[in-house]
Design an enzyme around this catalytic site. Structure first.
Site, mmCIF file in Angstrom:
data_model
loop_
_atom_site.group_PDB
_atom_site.id
_atom_site.type_symbol
_atom_site.label_atom_id
_atom_site.label_comp_id
_atom_site.label_asym_id
_atom_site.label_seq_id
_atom_site.Cartn_x
_atom_site.Cartn_y
_atom_site.Cartn_z
ATOM 1 N N GLY A 43 0.813 -1.213 0.000
ATOM 2 C CA GLY A 43 0.000 0.000 0.000
ATOM 3 C C GLY A 43 0.844 1.259 0.000
ATOM 4 O O GLY A 43 0.468 2.278 0.574
ATOM 5 N N ALA B 150 2.333 7.074 -7.659
ATOM 6 C CA ALA B 150 3.743 7.250 -8.029
ATOM 7 C C ALA B 150 3.922 7.099 -9.539
ATOM 8 O O ALA B 150 4.626 7.898 -10.173
ATOM 9 C CB ALA B 150 4.619 6.245 -7.274
ATOM 10 N N ASP C 34 -1.579 10.905 -1.504
ATOM 11 C CA ASP C 34 -0.519 10.072 -2.071
ATOM 12 C C ASP C 34 0.124 10.750 -3.281
ATOM 13 O O ASP C 34 1.340 10.649 -3.493
ATOM 14 C CB ASP C 34 -1.059 8.673 -2.428
ATOM 15 C CG ASP C 34 -2.428 8.716 -3.102
ATOM 16 O OD1 ASP C 34 -2.965 9.818 -3.334
ATOM 17 O OD2 ASP C 34 -2.959 7.639 -3.422
ATOM 18 N N GLY D 37 1.430 3.071 -2.565
ATOM 19 C CA GLY D 37 0.926 4.070 -3.514
ATOM 20 C C GLY D 37 1.528 3.977 -4.898
ATOM 21 O O GLY D 37 1.939 4.995 -5.460
ATOM 22 N N SER D 38 1.545 2.770 -5.473
ATOM 23 C CA SER D 38 2.158 2.630 -6.800
ATOM 24 C C SER D 38 1.362 3.380 -7.871
ATOM 25 O O SER D 38 1.943 3.912 -8.813
ATOM 26 C CB SER D 38 2.320 1.156 -7.173
ATOM 27 O OG SER D 38 1.087 0.499 -7.141
#
Ligand code: PMV
Length: 304
Positions: free
Chosen positions: A89, A95, A136, A91-92
């Site tokens: 978790g 990103a 995020d 935050g791919s």
């Protein structure tokens, strides 16, 4: 050719309430996702994104750069590399969205400042995910540790020293979208109760900001415990999270809570250097996986 990397993130205080315009505190972590774009001689766009679970974010970022920033690109090949993919978790999705937009802007010379980058990436996330606060995205763009108000109304970097953070992964992947929906349904049904909880969380976030700025990690830890009580009340904690949180506390952590939407992913704790090892061992012993990350790290950047 250009390579851009963006950091992962962890929510320190204020999840869920931040979706409704309240503040949170988030920190960028040094597990970086990388996007490389290479121009080709034809007009084809090809995407190879092995560590990214959902390429819709990359597709939408390219579409936005083309239509809204008027980037006229020829063909290119885009590849991603991620040490964290969808698990943890970290935050791919945010990103990869931020890194793709930054890489396109840099390679095709569009002048996009960080605020514009945030707004664009946040729109991409909203268009795919529905409700989201954008914390995020802010972490991926600005890095460091931020006091963030839902939607990006405030994005304030906090000058904090080394954060004595311990991170434990439950091994359970959870769906943020499902938990956000669940809270929305609860709020509709019990508006007074849920709004009261959000207000309480917001108060703790503001207090935590002060404690973190003055380096009072013991009090900040205590506020993590209080924040966790509210998250429990909201019904987003899980047995596994509770076991790891209890283990960290029993081993001497100042405080511990879940991080993110809940149901799984990671828990975090604040612990003095003297008990750090004991806390990590306790988390492992309780069935968690200690994830070694450095918080408060740099935001999106062009890599050499
Ligand atoms: O599960 P994560 O790490 O994506 O965090 C979700 C945090 C929420 O506050 C529940 C949602 C949001 O967009 O802020």
């Amino acid at each position: 050719m250009i390579t851009v990397s963006a950091p992962g993130k962890l929510m320190l205080f204020g999840e869920h309430a931040v979706v409704y315009g309240y503040p949170c505190i988030t920190t960028a972590v040094d597990t970086r996702l990388t996007v490389t774009i290479e121009s080709t001689h034809d007009s084809k766009v090809s995407i190879d994104a092995p560590g990214v679970k959902d390429t819709r974010f990359v597709d939408a970022a390219i579409a936005l750069a083309t239509t809204e920033w008027h980037i006229h690109h020829g063909g290119f090949r885009l590849t991603t590399k991620s040490p964290f993919s969808g698990c943890y978790g970290f935050g791919s999705s945010s990103a990869v969205t931020v890194a793709t937009l930054k890489a396109l802007a840099s390679l095709f010379q569009a002048e996009i400042d960080d605020r514009k980058l945030f707004d664009a990436a946040y729109n991409v996330i909203l268009s795919i995910q529905g409700a989201a606060s954008g914390f995020d995205v802010a972490s991926a763009v600005f890095g460091k540790t931020l006091y963030f108000v839902g939607g990006g109304k405030v994005i304030e970097p906090l000058t904090v020293g080394d954060i004595p953070l311990v991170v434990g992964y439950t091994g359970v992947k959870s769906s943020s979208t499902d938990f956000i929906k669940m809270i929305a349904a609860k709020r509709e049904r019990y508006p007074e109760k849920v709004n009261r909880i959000f207000l309480g969380i917001a108060k703790f976030v503001d207090q935590a900001k002060e404690k973190m700025l003055s380096g009072d990690w013991e009090r900040a830890g205590c506020l993590m415990d209080f924040n966790q009580e509210y998250l429990r009340d909201l019904g987003v904690s899980s047995e596994k999270l509770e076991v790891l949180i209890r283990a960290a506390k029993d081993a001497g952590a100042w405080g511990a809570k879940l991080s993110g939407a809940g149901g799984g992913d990671c828990m975090i704790a604040l612990a003095a250097a003297g008990v750090r090892q004991a806390v990590e061992e306790a988390i492992t012993h309780a069935g968690g996986e200690v994830v070694h990350v450095t918080p408060n790290t740099q935001g999106v950047r062009i890599d050499p």
